[in-house]
Design an enzyme around this catalytic site. Sequence first.
Site, PDB file in Angstrom:
ATOM      1  N   SER A 119     -14.874  62.105  12.016  1.00  0.00           N
ATOM      2  CA  SER A 119     -13.484  62.392  12.380  1.00  0.00           C
ATOM      3  C   SER A 119     -13.400  63.524  13.404  1.00  0.00           C
ATOM      4  O   SER A 119     -14.295  64.366  13.508  1.00  0.00           O
ATOM      5  CB  SER A 119     -12.685  62.780  11.137  1.00  0.00           C
ATOM      6  OG  SER A 119     -12.819  61.799  10.136  1.00  0.00           O
TER       7      SER A 119
HETATM    8  N1  SAH Z   1     -16.101  61.797   6.389  1.00  0.00           N
HETATM    9  C1  SAH Z   1     -16.983  61.205   7.380  1.00  0.00           C
HETATM   10  C2  SAH Z   1     -16.293  60.206   8.286  1.00  0.00           C
HETATM   11  C3  SAH Z   1     -15.974  59.001   7.543  1.00  0.00           C
HETATM   12  S1  SAH Z   1     -15.738  57.487   8.442  1.00  0.00           S
HETATM   13  C4  SAH Z   1     -17.650  62.277   8.227  1.00  0.00           C
HETATM   14  O1  SAH Z   1     -17.369  63.466   8.049  1.00  0.00           O
HETATM   15  O2  SAH Z   1     -18.485  61.902   9.045  1.00  0.00           O
HETATM   16  C5  SAH Z   1     -15.308  56.539   7.014  1.00  0.00           C
HETATM   17  C6  SAH Z   1     -16.486  56.210   6.108  1.00  0.00           C
HETATM   18  O3  SAH Z   1     -15.932  55.553   4.963  1.00  0.00           O
HETATM   19  C7  SAH Z   1     -17.483  55.250   6.713  1.00  0.00           C
HETATM   20  O4  SAH Z   1     -18.753  55.802   6.642  1.00  0.00           O
HETATM   21  C8  SAH Z   1     -17.372  53.994   5.829  1.00  0.00           C
HETATM   22  O5  SAH Z   1     -18.596  53.336   5.666  1.00  0.00           O
HETATM   23  C9  SAH Z   1     -16.872  54.589   4.533  1.00  0.00           C
HETATM   24  N2  SAH Z   1     -16.173  53.686   3.624  1.00  0.00           N
HETATM   25  C10 SAH Z   1     -15.248  52.745   3.899  1.00  0.00           C
HETATM   26  N3  SAH Z   1     -14.806  52.166   2.755  1.00  0.00           N
HETATM   27  C11 SAH Z   1     -15.471  52.781   1.736  1.00  0.00           C
HETATM   28  C12 SAH Z   1     -15.459  52.651   0.304  1.00  0.00           C
HETATM   29  N4  SAH Z   1     -14.685  51.769  -0.341  1.00  0.00           N
HETATM   30  N5  SAH Z   1     -16.263  53.447  -0.417  1.00  0.00           N
HETATM   31  C13 SAH Z   1     -17.076  54.353   0.191  1.00  0.00           C
HETATM   32  N6  SAH Z   1     -17.137  54.521   1.527  1.00  0.00           N
HETATM   33  C14 SAH Z   1     -16.338  53.753   2.288  1.00  0.00           C
END
Ligand code: SAH
Length: 239
Positions: free
Chosen positions: A84
């Site tokens: 993000s």
């Molecule tokens: N917080 C992260 C950015 C997240 S991007 C950072 O600091 O880099 C969103 C993430 O959510 C992705 O890696 C995706 O694979 C994950 N994601 C999406 N749906 C999910 C779920 N149901 N459970 C766990 N992870 C999930």
Amino acid sequence: MSKSDDGSTRSNGFHPAAPPATPMNPVLLRREMVERQLRKRGIRDERVVAAMLSVPRHEFVPAELAGEAYSDRPLPIGHGQTISQPFMVAAMTEALQLSGSERVLEIGAGSGYQAAVLSLLAREVHTVEMHEDLAVDTRERLQRLGYGNVQVHVGDGTLGWPDQAPFEAIVVTAAAPEIPPPLAAQLADGGRLIVPVGTAEEQRLLRVEKRDNVLLKRPLYHCRFVPLIGQYGWKPKDS
Ligand code: SAH
């Protein structure tokens, strides 16, 4: 030649060289990021500012994007996912109002950057990632960088992480069609939940506080996250 803060030596710029995997002065870049992107837009919590000054964001992006790590935008981290934008990380962290004693749950570990920031402001962080290979890399990265109070779990985070519930703070870093009911259930009384809710294209960041089993909701910023996939998220075909 000059020493950078990771101890490596690099050219003073007189000779063309391959792009470095570490930006020239990450400490300065973080200071600029905090002043221009965070304080100017209203981030006030000094503990959050200190955490954003401390975490080496360039370690959480692919090496070829290290030079962009402190820019004002999300960046790709593989699997169609993104780390993000710095402001969004700071705003979500600030909205959690952490005092240092909390057990925090993050859904969507991704690169581990948000988890690293949270780990400096809370007692313990549990972060859930659905992509196992992202989780494995992120676990290794957080360990190598010394964020010892973070545990990376693999699974569907829309179900929360019941083994460790309840949590005083929960943050969802992917876009949800609704507040996943298991997350509301696993929020401690007095706890705060931050989650982007809306369509796959556009969401509103919601701050939810639980008091005597009532959920008090307050809309914060408009935002755009990658989709939350899973039982209480979007079906994989929607993403
Ligand atoms: N917080 C992260 C950015 C997240 S991007 C950072 O600091 O880099 C969103 C993430 O959510 C992705 O890696 C995706 O694979 C994950 N994601 C999406 N749906 C999910 C779920 N149901 N459970 C766990 N992870 C999930």
